[in-house]
Design a protein around this motif. Structure first.
Motif: not given
Length: 234
Positions: A27, A30, A32, A178, A181, A201-203, A217-219
């Motif tokens: 997206e 983001e 990724v 970072r 980004h 990462a967001d995803r 998601s990354g988490q």
């Protein structure tokens, strides 16, 4: 509409298919991460986006436009820059000349963008006249990323940006990712240091044997015990 959509692509090199119905998306804005074991097809998936792989099935769309099979020079013109894992600088050229090479498609002035690159990567400014091949591994990676950003891409593809770097420079490169980004650039990153990549990462996508295995998601991927055991070293 996603910035990048990779829709069930199958393809590879010559007659050999490395990727099998791989799907992913990025997206706007983001980060990724693509992670997985060696030989999983991670770098091949990224090269497919950049037009370096033969795609026999599926589609790749950027800003909704089908870019499946476009040559790299046409992909670049649409706003995608790629930093390969190796051979990603011109070692005999100065840092400044490397940045100039990154702006080869621009017809407007590049002074302002170059100034922004030096603001992003302060260690490079003092070494702008130095041959890029004489820099440390971390600084060479800064040059490669800076050159890719000279065209002000909407999406930056990073293939193993911390490969071969010491832990000190590894952390530095993740900090730089970072920072890039934060400027609004979307980032699709292949990374062997999976835990650190997923943490920022967001995803993330986990590939294995050229196929999608997990997406979240990354988490969430970090917290997934099965992913941790199979792909993140426990």
């Amino acid at each position: 509409m996603a910035l990048l959509e990779v829709d069930a692509i199958t393809g590879g090199y010559g007659e050999a298919d490395i990727l099998h119905e791989v799907t992913m998306r990025v997206e706007d804005g983001e980060v990724v991460a693509i992670v997985g074991p060696n030989g999983a097809g991670k770098s091949t998936a990224m090269k497919a986006v950049f037009g370096l792989v033969t795609i026999r099935q599926g589609h790749i769309r950027f800003h909704g436009e089908d870019i499946t099979g476009l040559k790299p020079d046409r992909v670049v013109r649409r706003g995608i820059s790629y930093v390969p894992q190796t051979d990603n600088i011109f070692p005999s050229l100065s840092v400044d000349e490397n940045l100039d090479m990154g702006a080869f498609l621009r017809s407007d002035g590049i002074r302002e963008q170059k100034a922004r690159i030096y603001e992003l990567f302060p260690p490079l400014k003092a070494k702008r006249r130095q041959p890029a091949g004489t820099l440390s591994g971390g600084q060479r990676q800064m040059v490669a990323m800076g050159r890719a950003l000279m065209l002000e891409p909407a999406l930056l593809l990073l293939d193993e940006p911390t490969a071969g770097l010491s832990p000190k420079f590894m952390d530095q490169i993740f900090d730089i990712v970072r920072t890039v980004h934060a400027t609004g650039v979307g980032i699709l990153m292949v990374e062997q240091n999976a835990k650190q990549a997923l943490a920022m990462a967001d995803r993330g996508y986990v590939l294995a044997m050229g196929r999608n295995r997990y997406e979240d998601s990354g988490q969430a991927l970090l917290a997934n015990s099965e992913v941790a055991e199979m792909f993140l070293g426990g």
